[in-house]
Scaffold this active site. Structure first.
Site, PDB file in Angstrom:
ATOM      1  N   ASN A 134       0.841  -1.368   0.018  1.00 48.72           N
ATOM      2  CA  ASN A 134       0.307  -0.029  -0.138  1.00 48.72           C
ATOM      3  C   ASN A 134       1.034   1.419   0.058  1.00 48.72           C
ATOM      4  OD1 ASN A 134       0.771  -0.557   2.642  1.00 48.72           O
ATOM      5  ND2 ASN A 134      -1.239   0.159   3.402  1.00 48.72           N
ATOM      6  N   GLU A 231       4.056  -4.433  12.295  1.00 48.47           N
ATOM      7  CA  GLU A 231       3.371  -3.305  11.841  1.00 48.47           C
ATOM      8  C   GLU A 231       2.173  -4.047  11.283  1.00 48.47           C
ATOM      9  OE1 GLU A 231       3.829  -0.488  13.508  1.00 48.47           O
ATOM     10  OE2 GLU A 231       5.976  -0.357  13.678  1.00 48.47           O
ATOM     11  N   CYS A 265      -3.300   1.632   6.614  1.00 44.84           N
ATOM     12  CA  CYS A 265      -3.364   1.035   8.087  1.00 44.84           C
ATOM     13  C   CYS A 265      -4.009   1.825   8.935  1.00 44.84           C
ATOM     14  CB  CYS A 265      -2.035   0.189   8.419  1.00 44.84           C
ATOM     15  SG  CYS A 265      -0.637   1.491   8.365  1.00 44.84           S
TER      16      CYS A 265
END
Ligand code: NAP
Length: 463
Positions: A134, A231, A265
């Protein structure tokens, strides 16, 4: 998945790449380790010179770098250029501050002089970085800039849909003067990660991605007794309190939920709005979402990008079907999207039962989960009732209230009167199912260093 560039706007498979063989993987580890043995002895200035040049090269060729992102995962060209700039800023952060962050720390210790007990920062070795699609450059730079500054070397396994972005990062460092093996791209299937993590020369693992990938990689790291940082996903709460500037909150919510086609995210995924301003907020939010224009991500007038792949759009659609099946009210609130391209029409979910799947799910695309909160305490309750704990935001005109709510949220980051951001000089990391460890600033640089205690005793020979 085999490594391939597939344009999510046209559906065209542009280029495919072969996986590395076991021999190529072993050779890459060998080279990364050999480079580490030299790189660990370089001066802070030598390391900074590579990063400085990498930042310069990114800026000098911003459009070309940006177009690779738009081609491979459909990012709007302006957002792609902003990602190139953000990556340059992270590199420069460590150029400016790296040496200072790695200086030994003197510890006051009973019975010792003020300079006798030090914590010395030493690199661990070869690190394995598994990264998502992303933010194909930012994610790689976020781990590579601090780690090569610390003296480590990096093996990169990037997402299979962004192979050219991965190659661009590898050649960026080469062109910037890095020795071969400082950052090595590997096109490897999931099954090869065991070989890499199991190699004794690989000393740490950093993953950014989904919970499923995080659990798999962290389990391998644990089996091999290696440090890992994760993460992972997030379902950021975006709280609008009754005293907030409602128009400002609605404008930020439209942006926070839809930039990068909603695939961040820290997207503002769960809007939690106080009952007193709910109707007003929703009317303004609808208006903002309806104004988004889906189209060619290279066209500067486009404001809603396609998703990263047709599979991503299909998976999102399936999640929404499941939401409807459990009684959630599903409503398309965006303007119709083009037939061509991996688009998904902006969708609103309301009446979400708290005991269902939708309540605890991350929607990675332009799907908004909207909640009505009875008051501040209820908003905090809904926000914290998520398995995730990445970012969050709170909108209020009362600074003290903003601080109070930010402290009550179980997340790694909270922004007041702004969606959670991605910045070069603010650390990134989450709690709960959003992972552990940090990236950026000094927190990131010390994740993979040996903070060695060196203690100097009296050397007069007495026992
Ligand atoms: P993903 O499927 O987990 O992929 C991320 C990376 O992990 C890719 O390189 C992928 O490779 C690899 N991978 C997946 N499963 C693996 C396995 N079993 N063994 C080895 N490698 C594996 O993530 P995604 O769904 O594409 O990305 C979106 C997720 O990442 C979302 O949950 C998002 O919130 C999260 N994310 C978190 C952050 C953060 O900083 N916290 C930032 C960005 C994204 P392949 O492509 O080859 O499958």
């Amino acid at each position: 998945m085999p490594y391939a560039t597939t344009n999510p706007y046209t559906g065209e498979v542009v280029r495919t790449f072969d996986d590395a063989t076991p021999e190529q993987i072993d050779a890459a580890i060998e080279r990364a380790d050999a480079t580490f043995q030299e790189w660990r002895n370089t001066s802070p200035e030598e390391r900074a010179a590579v990063l400085r040049e990498a930042a310069r090269l990114l800026r000098a060729d911003k459009r070309r770098y940006a177009e690779i992102l738009t081609l491979e995962m459909g990012k709007l060209i302006a957002e792609a250029e902003a990602e190139v700039e953000l990556s340059a800023k992270i590199l420069e952060y460590y150029v400016d501050k790296g040496a200072e962050l790695l200086k030994p720390r003197y510890l006051p210790a009973e019975g010792f002089g003020s300079q006798d007990v030090q914590l010395v920062n030493q690199p661990l070795g070869v690190l394995f970085a598994v990264e998502p699609w992303n933010f194909p450059y930012y994610q790689v730079i976020r781990i590579t800039a601090p780690q090569v500054t610390a003296g480590n070397t990096v093996l990169l396994k990037h997402a299979s849909n962004v192979p050219q972005s991965a190659l661009a990062m590898e050649s960026l460092f080469r062109e910037a003067g890095a020795p071969e093996g400082l950052l090595t791209n590997l096109f490897v299937p999931h099954s090869a990660t065991e070989r890499i993590i199991g190699d004794p020369r690989v000393r740490g693992v950093a993953l950014t991605g989904s919970e499923r990938a995080g659990a798999a990689i962290a389990a391998l790291a644990a089996e091999n007794l290696k440090k890992s940082t994760l993460e992972l996903g997030g379902a950021d709460a975006f709280i609008v309190l009754d005293d907030a500037d409602v128009q400002k909150a609605a404008d930020w919510a439209v942006f926070g939920r839809h930039w990068n086609a909603g695939q961040v995210c820290v997207s503002s995924k769960r809007l939690i709005v106080d009952d007193a301003v709910y109707d007003d907020f929703l009317a303004r939010y609808r208006e903002g979402v309806e104004a988004l224009k889906a189209g060619d991500p290279l066209d500067p007038s486009t404001t809603l990008a396609p998703l990263s792949s047709q599979k991503a759009a299909d998976d999102l659609a399936a999640q929404v079907v499941r939401a409807r099946e459990e009684g959630v009210t599903v409503e398309a609130i965006g303007s119709p999207v083009p037939e061509q391209g991996a688009f998904y029409v902006p969708t609103l979910l309301t009446d979400i039962p708290e005991d269902g799947e939708t309540f605890v799910t991350e929607f990675f695309g332009p799907v908004t989960q909207l909640y009505r909160a009875t008051d501040e305490a209820d908003a905090i309750r809904i926000a914290n009732a998520s398995p995730f704990g990445l970012g969050g935001s709170v909108f209020t005109n009362d600074p003290e209230r903003g601080q109070r709510v930010s402290r009550a949220l179980e997340t790694g980051m909270v922004y007041i009167n702004q969606p959670t951001g991605v910045k070069a000089d603010i650390p990134f990391g989450g709690v709960k199912h959003s992972g552990y460890g940090h990236e950026l600033i000094d927190l990131g640089i010390t994740e993979f260093v040996n903070q060695k205690a060196v203690v100097v005793s009296d050397i007069d020979g007495s026992f």
